[in-house]
Scaffold this motif. Structure first.
Motif, mmCIF file in Angstrom:
data_model
loop_
_atom_site.group_PDB
_atom_site.id
_atom_site.type_symbol
_atom_site.label_atom_id
_atom_site.label_comp_id
_atom_site.label_asym_id
_atom_site.label_seq_id
_atom_site.Cartn_x
_atom_site.Cartn_y
_atom_site.Cartn_z
ATOM 1 N N TRP A 41 35.465 46.362 67.665
ATOM 2 C CA TRP A 41 34.374 46.201 68.614
ATOM 3 C C TRP A 41 34.172 44.731 68.976
ATOM 4 N N LEU A 42 34.040 44.496 70.275
ATOM 5 C CA LEU A 42 33.774 43.173 70.837
ATOM 6 C C LEU A 42 32.580 43.299 71.759
ATOM 7 N N ALA A 43 31.720 42.274 71.779
ATOM 8 C CA ALA A 43 30.466 42.357 72.522
ATOM 9 C C ALA A 43 30.430 41.335 73.643
ATOM 10 N N LEU A 44 30.488 41.837 74.863
ATOM 11 C CA LEU A 44 30.313 41.011 76.054
ATOM 12 C C LEU A 44 28.837 40.935 76.424
ATOM 13 N N PRO A 45 28.431 39.897 77.156
ATOM 14 C CA PRO A 45 27.101 39.933 77.772
ATOM 15 C C PRO A 45 27.007 41.119 78.741
ATOM 16 N N ASP A 46 25.804 41.479 79.096
ATOM 17 C CA ASP A 46 25.613 42.619 80.005
ATOM 18 C C ASP A 46 26.293 42.389 81.349
ATOM 19 N N GLU A 47 26.298 41.160 81.823
ATOM 20 C CA GLU A 47 26.952 40.828 83.095
ATOM 21 C C GLU A 47 27.881 39.636 82.869
ATOM 22 N N PRO A 48 29.089 39.871 82.348
ATOM 23 C CA PRO A 48 29.987 38.755 82.024
ATOM 24 C C PRO A 48 30.473 38.025 83.266
ATOM 25 N N ASP A 49 30.593 36.693 83.141
ATOM 26 C CA ASP A 49 31.128 35.889 84.238
ATOM 27 C C ASP A 49 32.534 35.407 83.866
ATOM 28 N N ALA A 50 33.126 34.587 84.725
ATOM 29 C CA ALA A 50 34.505 34.143 84.510
ATOM 30 C C ALA A 50 34.653 33.377 83.200
ATOM 31 N N GLU A 51 33.656 32.576 82.846
ATOM 32 C CA GLU A 51 33.735 31.820 81.596
ATOM 33 C C GLU A 51 33.676 32.741 80.385
ATOM 34 N N ASP A 52 32.891 33.817 80.478
ATOM 35 C CA ASP A 52 32.851 34.791 79.387
ATOM 36 C C ASP A 52 34.221 35.434 79.186
ATOM 37 N N TRP A 53 34.882 35.789 80.288
ATOM 38 C CA TRP A 53 36.201 36.406 80.172
ATOM 39 C C TRP A 53 37.202 35.419 79.588
ATOM 40 N N ALA A 54 37.101 34.159 79.943
ATOM 41 C CA ALA A 54 37.971 33.149 79.338
ATOM 42 C C ALA A 54 37.727 33.065 77.833
ATOM 43 N N ASP A 55 36.469 33.206 77.423
ATOM 44 C CA ASP A 55 36.157 33.162 75.997
ATOM 45 C C ASP A 55 36.659 34.414 75.278
#
Length: 240
Positions: A41-55
């Motif tokens: 399991w991995l937890a993204l923010p509710d509305e991921p942005d490009a920087e979140d995907w890079a992380d």
């Protein structure tokens, strides 16, 4: 019937990793995950942005296949979806939870047998340290582990029942239902509410869960995507 706030189940991994399971959390920016030998399991923010995907990609490495369980939005164009199965989330709606006299508590010493049972029955991801997430109960016959169920995600007020499996030699005896009720009893004793996930096409499991007293709460998905080969390193991984 649940009196807990169901909204935390919209993003249950994030609610768990920022709540009761915070001590497991590995963090990069706004992205959280469990250690890779605990659960995928991995937890993204509710509305991921490009920087979140890079992380997300940087947590696992370039070209890695990353499970995005429960994610229903679009992945970036430079990611490749490698697996996608529709799923459902179900919540306790009046189950007759009860301890089971034959159920035994499973722990680290039982992990080799638990992994062997999972390999034979394929209930979903169960890794060497998954047993650390909560209580796992099993039933043995002639000394051999033939059925088990336990706890996985732990959002505030809720606990997920997972790894429900029975060896083919012991099917038809109702062991899965008994263990689910027993695990649910322990969850209820803590003042929490059980929930679970399964594949939308797993009609046999869904019928069992409905017969036990679960109701459908949410249509979800289980997918995996391959990260781009070329990543920009921006942050280091932090462990809570």
């Amino acid at each position: 019937m649940s009196t807990s706030d169901e909204r935390v189940l919209d993003n249950p991994a994030r609610a768990a990793l920022t709540g009761p399971h915070a001590h497991f959390a590995e963090r990069r920016g706004r992205v959280l995950r469990y250690p890779v030998d605990v659960t995928p399991w991995l937890a993204l923010p509710d509305e991921p942005d490009a920087e979140d995907w890079a992380d997300v990609a940087a947590l696992s490495g370039p070209g890695a296949e990353i499970p995005l369980l429960g994610f229903r939005d679009r992945v970036p164009d430079d990611w490749e979806i490698t697996f996608h199965v529709d799923g459902v989330q179900m919540v306790d709606d009046g189950m007759a939870a009860a301890p089971d006299p034959e159920a035994i508590l499973l722990g680290p010493a039982d992990v080799p047998e638990m992994l062997d049972l999972v390999a034979r029955t394929k209930p979903g991801p169960f890794l060497p340290r998954t047993v650390e997430l909560g209580t796992y109960l099993g039933i043995r016959r002639n000394g051999a582990l033939v059925a088990m169920a336990g706890e996985r995600l732990h959002p505030p007020g809720w606990t997920e029942i997972s790894a429900v499996c029975t060896d083919p030699s012991a099917r038809g005896e109702g062991l899965a239902g008994r263990l689910i009720r027993a695990v649910a009893h322990g969850i209820r004793e803590r003042g929490e509410t059980p929930f679970l996930h399964t594949g939308a096409g797993n009609t046999t499991a869904i019928r069992l869960y409905e017969s036990l007293g679960f109701r459908l709460r949410l249509d979800t998905a289980f997918l995996a995507a391959r990260a781009p080969e070329h990543l920009t390193q921006t942050r280091s991984v932090a462990v809570s």
